[in-house]
Design a protein around this motif. Structure first.
Motif, PDB file in Angstrom:
ATOM      1  N   GLU A  44       2.245   7.765   2.166  1.00  0.00           N
ATOM      2  CA  GLU A  44       2.011   6.432   2.709  1.00  0.00           C
ATOM      3  C   GLU A  44       3.113   5.590   2.271  1.00  0.00           C
ATOM      4  O   GLU A  44       3.452   5.437   1.043  1.00  0.00           O
ATOM      5  CB  GLU A  44       0.624   5.562   2.533  1.00  0.00           C
ATOM      6  N   ASP A  88       0.993  -1.263   0.126  1.00  0.00           N
ATOM      7  CA  ASP A  88       0.043   0.003  -0.154  1.00  0.00           C
ATOM      8  C   ASP A  88       1.024   1.270  -0.147  1.00  0.00           C
ATOM      9  O   ASP A  88       1.852   1.294   0.860  1.00  0.00           O
ATOM     10  CB  ASP A  88      -0.779  -0.012   1.086  1.00  0.00           C
ATOM     11  N   HIS A 123      -2.139   1.057   9.324  1.00  0.00           N
ATOM     12  CA  HIS A 123      -2.493  -0.398   9.649  1.00  0.00           C
ATOM     13  C   HIS A 123      -1.411  -1.359   9.404  1.00  0.00           C
ATOM     14  O   HIS A 123      -0.627  -0.924   8.762  1.00  0.00           O
ATOM     15  CB  HIS A 123      -3.685  -0.503   8.866  1.00  0.00           C
ATOM     16  N   ALA A 140       1.667   0.011   7.359  1.00  0.00           N
ATOM     17  CA  ALA A 140       1.509   1.030   6.405  1.00  0.00           C
ATOM     18  C   ALA A 140       1.091   2.392   7.105  1.00  0.00           C
ATOM     19  O   ALA A 140       0.297   2.431   7.915  1.00  0.00           O
ATOM     20  CB  ALA A 140       0.075   0.617   5.659  1.00  0.00           C
ATOM     21  N   GLU A 164       0.839   6.282   7.434  1.00  0.00           N
ATOM     22  CA  GLU A 164       0.113   7.076   6.305  1.00  0.00           C
ATOM     23  C   GLU A 164      -0.436   8.350   7.059  1.00  0.00           C
ATOM     24  O   GLU A 164      -1.528   8.485   7.084  1.00  0.00           O
ATOM     25  CB  GLU A 164      -0.989   6.336   5.448  1.00  0.00           C
TER      26      GLU A 164
HETATM   27 MG    MG Z   1      -3.281   2.404   3.820  1.00  0.00          MG
END
Ligand code: MG
Length: 247
Positions: free
Chosen positions: A232, A105, A168, A199, A201
């Motif tokens: 991110e 991500d 997350h 991740a 962000e």
């Molecule tokens: Mg994300």
């Protein structure tokens, strides 16, 4: 339970991150006045197909597109449409892929043509807040050391961090535990361990941190209509320090 990744899982997540960052670099090159967010989405879809992987967002909880394209006051989850980007806009581009069962991500905020200095500073501060947050992703630090570092830097620069949306864990799922807020107290939260993949962000608003959701049920916008930026990376906590998988 926070899943700790095995060596083999980390190897796959590294590959997932590498493919995604390559796709993002190609997308970044086409951002200019006159392109529509739908065209960006279609290009993202064809690049993902070319790599032989799957989009992670399309269909996730019903999200209708491959990328999130959030313009100006849109914070996250902007839905690609016939909206044409114009000189002076800023575009947040968020993409995830599923690489043979392993997710990555990444998000960036980009200028569309020439932008004013306030937006330029917003982008720079958000990008830097991610970089210094990532520096905290080390064994035996606390999760909220990341959160606090981001918040303190952003607020010192006169901007605010979004509360409703957080980073997350990521791995065999797009969203895993733990949640990674962009605000919090240093020295609190779980102890970081090798094999955690996060991740991280930050979503940073020029004005108030408060957000609202548009009628489409997805797109978050700033309550005061001022611009927002988002960066991110997917980051592994390793024995050698933070490893940015989507660099
Ligand atoms: Mg994300």
């Amino acid at each position: 339970m926070i899943p700790l990744k095995s060596k083999e899982e980390l190897r796959m997540l590294r590959l997932a991150g590498k493919v995604l960052s390559k796709i993002m670099r190609e997308l970044e090159r086409v951002i200019r006045p006159g392109i529509t967010t739908l065209e960006i989405d279609q290009l993202a879809e064809s690049l993902i197909k070319r790599e032989g992987v799957l989009p992670a967002f399309k269909g996730y909880k019903g999200f209708p597109a491959t990328v999130c394209t959030s313009v100006n006051e849109e914070i996250v989850h902007g839905i690609p449409a016939n909206r044409m980007l114009k000189e002076g806009d800023i575009l947040s581009l968020d993409i995830g892929i599923n690489y043979f069962g392993y997710f990555s991500d990444v998000a960036v905020t980009l200028p569309v043509g020439r932008i004013d200095s306030a937006k330029r500073r917003l982008i720079a501060v958000t990008k830097k807040s991610l970089a210094i947050g990532i520096e905290q992703a080390r064994i035996n630090r606390r999760l909220f050391d990341i959160s606090h570092t981001i918040q303190a830097y952003v607020e010192k620069n006169g901007f605010s961090v979004v509360r409703q949306f957080v980073g997350h864990g990521i791995g065999r799922q797009l969203h895993e535990e733990p949640e990674v807020p962009n605000f919090g107290n240093a020295g609190e939260g779980l102890i970081l361990k090798a094999g955690m993949v996060l991740a991280i962000e930050p979503m940073v608003n020029m004005g108030t941190w408060e957000a609202e959701i548009l009628e489409n049920g997805w797109t978050a916008v700033t309550k005061d209509g001022l611009p927002s930026a988002h960066f991110e990376h997917t980051v592994a906590v390793t024995e050698r320090g933070p490893e940015i998988l989507t660099a």
